[in-house]
Design a protein around this motif. Structure first.
Motif, short mmCIF file in Angstrom:
data_model
loop_
_atom_site.label_atom_id
_atom_site.label_comp_id
_atom_site.label_asym_id
_atom_site.label_seq_id
_atom_site.Cartn_x
_atom_site.Cartn_y
_atom_site.Cartn_z
N GLU A 140 1.02 -1.13 0.22
CA GLU A 140 -0.28 0.16 -0.25
C GLU A 140 0.84 1.49 0.36
OE1 GLU A 140 -3.64 2.29 2.43
OE2 GLU A 140 -2.60 0.36 3.72
N ARG A 141 1.98 1.11 1.20
CA ARG A 141 3.01 2.47 0.90
C ARG A 141 3.47 2.25 -0.88
NH1 ARG A 141 8.15 4.11 1.28
NH2 ARG A 141 9.05 1.40 0.87
N ARG A 142 3.98 1.74 -0.94
CA ARG A 142 4.38 1.74 -2.64
C ARG A 142 3.24 1.96 -3.37
NH1 ARG A 142 8.55 -3.35 -2.92
NH2 ARG A 142 9.66 -3.33 -1.55
N GLU A 143 2.70 1.69 -3.12
CA GLU A 143 1.10 1.99 -4.35
C GLU A 143 1.10 3.49 -4.48
OE1 GLU A 143 -3.20 0.48 -5.61
OE2 GLU A 143 -2.38 0.16 -4.00
N ARG A 144 0.84 3.80 -2.69
CA ARG A 144 0.90 5.84 -2.62
C ARG A 144 2.10 5.94 -3.42
NH1 ARG A 144 -0.39 6.15 3.58
NH2 ARG A 144 0.90 4.72 3.96
N GLU A 145 2.93 5.97 -3.16
CA GLU A 145 4.90 5.94 -3.42
C GLU A 145 4.60 6.62 -5.23
OE1 GLU A 145 8.09 4.87 -2.26
OE2 GLU A 145 9.23 6.11 -2.84
N LEU A 146 3.82 5.71 -5.67
CA LEU A 146 3.99 5.28 -7.04
C LEU A 146 2.62 6.59 -7.96
CD1 LEU A 146 4.32 1.36 -8.05
CD2 LEU A 146 6.35 3.49 -8.04
N ASN A 147 1.96 6.94 -6.88
CA ASN A 147 0.76 7.55 -7.15
C ASN A 147 0.75 8.91 -7.43
OD1 ASN A 147 -1.05 5.43 -7.88
ND2 ASN A 147 -1.95 5.20 -5.69
N SER A 148 2.02 9.68 -5.75
CA SER A 148 2.39 10.74 -5.68
C SER A 148 3.69 10.88 -6.42
CB SER A 148 3.43 10.07 -4.05
OG SER A 148 4.50 9.86 -4.48
N HIS A 149 4.23 9.74 -6.81
CA HIS A 149 5.33 10.48 -9.03
C HIS A 149 4.61 10.69 -10.10
CE1 HIS A 149 8.79 9.69 -6.56
NE2 HIS A 149 8.19 8.65 -6.04
N ALA A 150 3.49 9.86 -10.21
CA ALA A 150 3.03 9.89 -11.37
C ALA A 150 2.24 11.43 -10.93
CB ALA A 150 1.41 8.90 -11.43
N LEU A 151 1.96 11.52 -10.28
CA LEU A 151 1.11 12.95 -10.22
C LEU A 151 2.83 14.32 -10.99
CD1 LEU A 151 0.02 13.48 -6.53
CD2 LEU A 151 -1.36 13.26 -8.74
N GLY A 152 3.40 13.85 -11.20
CA GLY A 152 4.29 15.56 -11.85
C GLY A 152 5.33 16.43 -10.77
N PRO A 153 6.32 16.69 -10.96
CA PRO A 153 6.85 17.76 -9.93
C PRO A 153 5.45 18.99 -9.86
CG PRO A 153 7.79 17.62 -12.13
CD PRO A 153 6.92 16.85 -12.56
N GLY A 154 5.07 19.40 -10.55
CA GLY A 154 4.29 20.73 -10.72
C GLY A 154 3.45 19.96 -9.74
N ALA A 155 2.41 18.85 -9.68
CA ALA A 155 1.42 19.11 -8.94
C ALA A 155 1.79 18.98 -7.34
CB ALA A 155 0.95 17.31 -9.66
N THR A 156 0.89 19.70 -6.85
CA THR A 156 0.12 20.25 -5.34
C THR A 156 -0.58 18.64 -4.44
OG1 THR A 156 -1.07 21.49 -5.48
CG2 THR A 156 0.56 22.50 -6.22
N ARG A 157 -0.75 18.60 -3.28
CA ARG A 157 -1.08 17.58 -2.93
C ARG A 157 -1.95 18.40 -1.93
NH1 ARG A 157 4.18 15.31 -2.55
NH2 ARG A 157 4.26 13.06 -3.75
N GLN A 158 -2.62 17.95 -1.80
CA GLN A 158 -3.62 18.68 -0.63
C GLN A 158 -3.44 18.88 0.89
OE1 GLN A 158 -8.13 16.99 -0.73
NE2 GLN A 158 -8.79 18.52 1.04
N ASN A 159 -3.28 19.53 1.46
CA ASN A 159 -2.78 19.51 3.37
C ASN A 159 -3.63 18.84 3.53
OD1 ASN A 159 -0.28 21.48 2.59
ND2 ASN A 159 -1.54 23.07 2.84
N ASN A 160 -2.76 18.45 5.04
CA ASN A 160 -4.21 17.52 5.62
C ASN A 160 -3.31 16.94 7.48
OD1 ASN A 160 -1.29 15.95 5.94
ND2 ASN A 160 -2.32 14.10 5.17
N TRP A 161 -2.56 18.27 8.01
CA TRP A 161 -2.55 18.47 9.16
C TRP A 161 -2.52 19.92 9.47
CZ3 TRP A 161 0.10 21.01 12.92
CH2 TRP A 161 -0.32 20.37 13.93
N PRO A 162 -2.68 20.55 9.99
CA PRO A 162 -3.11 19.81 11.27
C PRO A 162 -5.14 18.90 10.99
CG PRO A 162 -3.78 21.87 11.84
CD PRO A 162 -2.89 21.82 10.83
N PRO A 163 -5.21 17.78 11.74
CA PRO A 163 -6.92 17.56 11.17
C PRO A 163 -8.31 18.33 11.49
CG PRO A 163 -6.27 15.93 12.22
CD PRO A 163 -4.74 16.94 12.62
N LEU A 164 -8.68 19.60 10.97
CA LEU A 164 -9.92 20.04 11.56
C LEU A 164 -10.52 19.66 10.58
CD1 LEU A 164 -7.63 23.65 11.45
CD2 LEU A 164 -8.17 22.06 13.33
#
Length: 346
Positions: free
Chosen positions: A111-135
């Motif tokens: 599962e960790r590797r799958e999420r890592e591959l998905n994050s790399h597939a987003l590309g360098p210009g893609a931004t992730r949605q912030n998740n901390w602090p969990p409000l």
């Protein structure tokens, strides 16, 4: 001697076929011989009986014999260790639990590797949605950082980063308990108002600043093997450990429920003094744990190959890649060039 035995003397000329025992047997019809029965002759009828028919007589009693014992499968013998069905069940259960634990670990790793591959597939210009602090969603302020230790941190450093995160939570809880201790002291002694005000300031100041100033640098250092973030963490966290030692001492009027203030509070109120002593124990554990984690991160830093030269290069690269810094440098250069041109024209 021949008269006592049926064997002739060696010197006698004796015909063995004229032996009385042989002639008696051949003349006796009670015995079945090949001369009396021809198996290929159907006219002769059934073969002659081996013994001549005799008058019926009472059946001879058959001697009683012990019936053969029934062969039954025997249980396995014990050769030094007790092996019972319950032992076999326990061994099988332990083996299944071990295999289940291995499968769960492999599933987490996949599962960790799958999420890592998905994050790399987003590309360098893609931004992730912030998740901390969990409000919660209804809160007007959203999360400020993106944090995922299982995905962004290497598996060999995940334990250390997780401990640092829980250590930050522990320091936040210790500061909150320090506020409660100072409030309890203010309830029995109104002269401790300054300490209560400083305790409120420390909990509001140290909690977010410690997360941003030393936890995030160590997180980013292990995430991207950043020498600059390592040095930032070492400098700020070392100062933070010194502050933790001051908290443990408990100087009066500084807003820390350390040993000096807690022992002095026992004279005013024993319950309040006990509460403040518990807070002093938390501060002591906090300072000791800080020293241990500082040494642990430093040992891991030496294994990563980071250095001060790399930190300087990363700092220069980061400064020059900042748009605001580049714009300020361009404005300063243009102003200097314009001033020099004006001076030459005059």
């Amino acid at each position: 001697m021949s008269k006592y035995t049926s064997f002739p003397e060696p010197g006698d000329d004796h015909n063995p076929f004229q032996d009385p025992a042989v002639t008696q047997h051949s003349s006796n019809t009670e015995y079945a011989t090949l001369d009396l029965y021809n198996p290929f002759d159907n006219k002769n009828g059934p073969p002659p009986p081996a013994y001549a028919a005799t008058s019926p007589s009472a059946p001879q009693p058959v001697p009683a014999t012990t019936p053969p014992s029934r062969i039954t499968p025997t249980e396995p013998r014990n050769y030094g260790t007790s092996f019972t069905p319950q032992t076999a069940v326990n061994a099988t259960t332990a083996e299944l639990l071990r295999k289940q634990e291995e499968l769960e670990k492999k599933a987490c790793e996949l599962e960790r590797r799958e999420r890592e591959l998905n994050s790399h597939a987003l590309g360098p210009g893609a931004t992730r949605q912030n998740n901390w602090p969990p409000l919660p969603t209804f809160c007007p302020v959203g999360p400020c950082f993106y944090q995922d230790i299982n995905m962004e941190i290497s598996q060999s450093f995940q334990r250390t980063v997780s401990i640092m995160y829980y250590y930050w939570m522990f320091t936040a809880c210790a500061l909150a308990f320090n506020l409660i201790s100072c409030l309890s002291l203010f309830c029995v002694d109104s002269s401790g108002g300054v300490g209560l005000g400083l305790a409120i300031l420390w909990v509001l100041l140290f909690t977010p600043c410690s997360f941003v100033c030393w936890y995030r640098p160590v997180y980013k250092a292990f995430r991207s093997d950043s020498s600059f973030n390592f040095f930032t963490f070492f400098f700020i966290f070392f100062v933070q450990v010194i502050v933790y030692v001051i908290m443990t001492i408990g100087i009066p009027g500084w807003g820390f429920s350390g040993w000096i203030v807690s022992l002095a509070a026992l004279k005013t109120s024993v319950p309040v003094g006990v509460i403040m002593m518990l807070n002093a124990i938390l501060f002591t554990a906090q300072a000791a744990m800080g020293v241990v984690m500082l040494k642990r991160v430093h040992s891991l830093y030496r294994q990563t190959g980071a250095s001060f030269v790399k930190a300087q290069a990363e700092f220069a690269t980061g400064v020059m890649s900042n748009q605001a810094v580049r714009q300020a440098a361009a404005n300063a250069t243009a102003s200097a060039a314009q001033g020099a041109f004006t001076g030459v024209a005059r």
